[in-house]
Design a protein around this motif. Structure first.
Motif, short mmCIF file in Angstrom:
data_model
loop_
_atom_site.label_atom_id
_atom_site.label_comp_id
_atom_site.label_asym_id
_atom_site.label_seq_id
_atom_site.Cartn_x
_atom_site.Cartn_y
_atom_site.Cartn_z
N ILE A 42 0.84 -1.20 0.00
CA ILE A 42 0.00 0.00 0.00
C ILE A 42 0.87 1.25 0.00
CG2 ILE A 42 -1.65 1.34 1.37
CD1 ILE A 42 -2.79 -1.42 2.31
N ALA A 43 1.95 1.23 0.79
CA ALA A 43 2.86 2.37 0.85
C ALA A 43 3.50 2.65 -0.51
CB ALA A 43 3.94 2.12 1.89
N GLN A 44 3.62 1.62 -1.33
CA GLN A 44 4.19 1.78 -2.67
C GLN A 44 3.12 2.11 -3.72
OE1 GLN A 44 6.40 -1.88 -3.46
NE2 GLN A 44 8.29 -0.91 -2.78
N GLY A 45 1.87 2.21 -3.27
CA GLY A 45 0.79 2.51 -4.20
C GLY A 45 0.25 1.30 -4.93
N ARG A 46 0.65 0.11 -4.52
CA ARG A 46 0.18 -1.13 -5.16
C ARG A 46 -1.05 -1.62 -4.40
NH1 ARG A 46 5.82 -4.28 -5.07
NH2 ARG A 46 4.60 -5.96 -6.05
N LEU A 47 -2.15 -0.90 -4.61
CA LEU A 47 -3.34 -1.08 -3.78
C LEU A 47 -4.04 -2.42 -4.03
CD1 LEU A 47 -4.87 2.52 -3.92
CD2 LEU A 47 -3.11 1.58 -2.40
N HIS A 48 -4.10 -2.84 -5.28
CA HIS A 48 -4.79 -4.11 -5.58
C HIS A 48 -4.06 -5.28 -4.91
CE1 HIS A 48 -7.26 -6.94 -7.81
NE2 HIS A 48 -6.17 -7.61 -8.14
N ALA A 49 -2.73 -5.28 -5.03
CA ALA A 49 -1.94 -6.35 -4.41
C ALA A 49 -2.04 -6.29 -2.89
CB ALA A 49 -0.48 -6.24 -4.84
N GLY A 50 -2.07 -5.05 -2.35
CA GLY A 50 -2.20 -4.89 -0.91
C GLY A 50 -3.52 -5.42 -0.39
N GLU A 51 -4.58 -5.18 -1.14
CA GLU A 51 -5.89 -5.67 -0.71
C GLU A 51 -5.94 -7.20 -0.75
OE1 GLU A 51 -10.56 -4.49 -1.13
OE2 GLU A 51 -9.18 -3.84 -2.72
N HIS A 52 -5.30 -7.77 -1.73
CA HIS A 52 -5.25 -9.23 -1.83
C HIS A 52 -4.58 -9.82 -0.59
CE1 HIS A 52 -4.73 -13.25 -3.51
NE2 HIS A 52 -3.43 -13.17 -3.22
N GLU A 53 -3.46 -9.23 -0.18
CA GLU A 53 -2.74 -9.72 1.00
C GLU A 53 -3.54 -9.51 2.28
OE1 GLU A 53 0.05 -11.46 1.16
OE2 GLU A 53 0.15 -11.48 -1.03
N LEU A 54 -4.27 -8.42 2.36
CA LEU A 54 -5.08 -8.17 3.54
C LEU A 54 -6.21 -9.18 3.68
CD1 LEU A 54 -5.40 -4.28 3.72
CD2 LEU A 54 -4.48 -5.79 5.49
N LYS A 55 -6.79 -9.55 2.58
CA LYS A 55 -7.86 -10.55 2.62
C LYS A 55 -7.33 -11.89 3.12
CE LYS A 55 -10.85 -8.54 -0.94
NZ LYS A 55 -11.39 -8.68 -2.32
N ILE A 56 -6.11 -12.21 2.70
CA ILE A 56 -5.49 -13.45 3.19
C ILE A 56 -5.24 -13.35 4.69
CG2 ILE A 56 -3.44 -14.91 3.08
CD1 ILE A 56 -3.17 -14.13 0.14
N ALA A 57 -4.69 -12.19 5.12
CA ALA A 57 -4.39 -12.01 6.55
C ALA A 57 -5.64 -12.14 7.40
CB ALA A 57 -3.74 -10.64 6.77
N LEU A 58 -6.73 -11.52 6.97
CA LEU A 58 -7.97 -11.57 7.74
C LEU A 58 -8.62 -12.95 7.72
CD1 LEU A 58 -9.47 -8.08 6.86
CD2 LEU A 58 -8.79 -8.88 9.12
N SER A 59 -8.42 -13.68 6.63
CA SER A 59 -8.97 -15.04 6.58
C SER A 59 -8.22 -15.95 7.55
CB SER A 59 -8.88 -15.60 5.16
OG SER A 59 -7.52 -15.82 4.78
N LEU A 60 -6.93 -15.64 7.77
CA LEU A 60 -6.12 -16.43 8.69
C LEU A 60 -6.33 -16.01 10.15
CD1 LEU A 60 -2.80 -16.51 6.61
CD2 LEU A 60 -4.33 -18.46 7.04
#
Length: 306
Positions: free
Chosen positions: A47-65
């Protein structure tokens, strides 16, 4: 994750070295792909690099775990603000707050979101509640400084920015706030110093690069007027800013019409052309602004003794 890796990742993040942090996190996830914390940290750096789509993908994984860690939701709220999904961001902040009621961080973020929505009373209420929860928080000075700055109360904002810098002269947010204040007060040299300080530690800081560009634009003889006008309108907020522009348009046209009816067609034509010239000036200034910004950033360098 082992303690050494965690410390290294957080250190890289604090210094704005997000690419390095991402490389470290890839190593961690190679060893432990089910680490929710690693996925959330990776999201934060993306997200800090502006890669919002990739950041959201990783967040969904984190919250699922792990759906019970507050700062995962705060990171998601930050992502939503960047995507202008403000109502959704509020929901994530509230989820984080429900998980950690004594943590002031969700309130700080809620205050920022309410300011974007021009809901100043709600923003102030969040800050007061955060002050009650943690009166010694360093974030408090910066948050109140931003609140007063957004409302045009520069003296009060300056007091809070000064306190934040006294507590930690190297804090990026405190330097950015002071830089914006100095620019608003007409002290472009001081504003440039604070922008360069942040960029020297984090070259990818969009806020610092934006501040640096604003300093350059304010000094520009052609773009300076446009920058001042744009800053004044932006400071009013979205609703009031739009109202001012609409009223200015109606004023010019009604005045031109009234003067024409009074029998002064030339004066009426000059007024009408004046409004067209103002619109053209604003239209031309935007691409010029971006070209000038690109040039400044390409030439950007620090003195060795900076």
């Amino acid at each position: 994750m082992d303690g050494y890796r965690i410390d290294s990742i957080w250190r890289a993040m604090r210094l704005g070295q997000h690419t390095h942090a991402i490389d470290l996190l890839k190593q961690v996830l190679a060893d432990d792909p089910q680490s929710a914390v690693a996925h959330a940290l990776l999201a934060s750096n993306l997200i800090a690099q502006g890669r919002l789509h990739a950041g959201e993908h990783e967040l969904k994984i984190a919250l699922s775990l792990d759906p019970n860690t507050a700062w995962f939701y705060l990171t998601y709220a930050r992502l939503c603000t960047l995507k202008n999904r403000l109502k959704e961001a509020i929901q994530y902040c509230e989820q984080a707050q429900s998980l950690e009621p004594s943590n002031p961080e969700p309130l700080f973020m809620l205050s920022e979101i309410y300011l974007q929505l021009d809901e100043r009373q709600a923003a102030e209420a969040c800050l007061k509640e955060a002050a009650r929860l943690d009166p010694d928080s360093r974030r408090l000075e910066i948050a109140f400084g931003e609140f007063y700055f957004s409302g045009g109360k520069l003296d009060q904002a300056l007091q809070h920015a000064s306190e934040a810098l006294r507590a930690d002269a190297g804090d990026a947010d405190a330097n950015l706030l002071m830089g914006k204040l100095q620019l608003a007060l007409g002290n472009s040299d001081d504003a440039e110093y604070h922008a360069k300080f942040v960029i020297s530690n984090n070259p990818s800081s969009k806020e610092a690069l934006r501040l640096f560009s604003h300093v350059k634009m304010r000094r520009n003889p052609f773009l300076g007027l446009w920058w001042r006008l744009n800053s004044k309108i932006a400071a009013l907020g979205n609703t009031k800013g739009a109202f001012v522009i609409i009223m200015a348009f109606l004023f010019f046209n009604l005045l031109a019409r009234a003067i024409l009816d009074m029998g002064y067609p030339t004066t009426s034509l000059v007024l009408s052309l004046g409004w067209v010239a103002l619109v053209l000036y604003s239209w031309i200034s935007i691409p010029m602004y971006h070209r000038a910004l690109k040039k400044e950033l390409e030439e950007f360098s620090f003195r060795k003794d900076y």
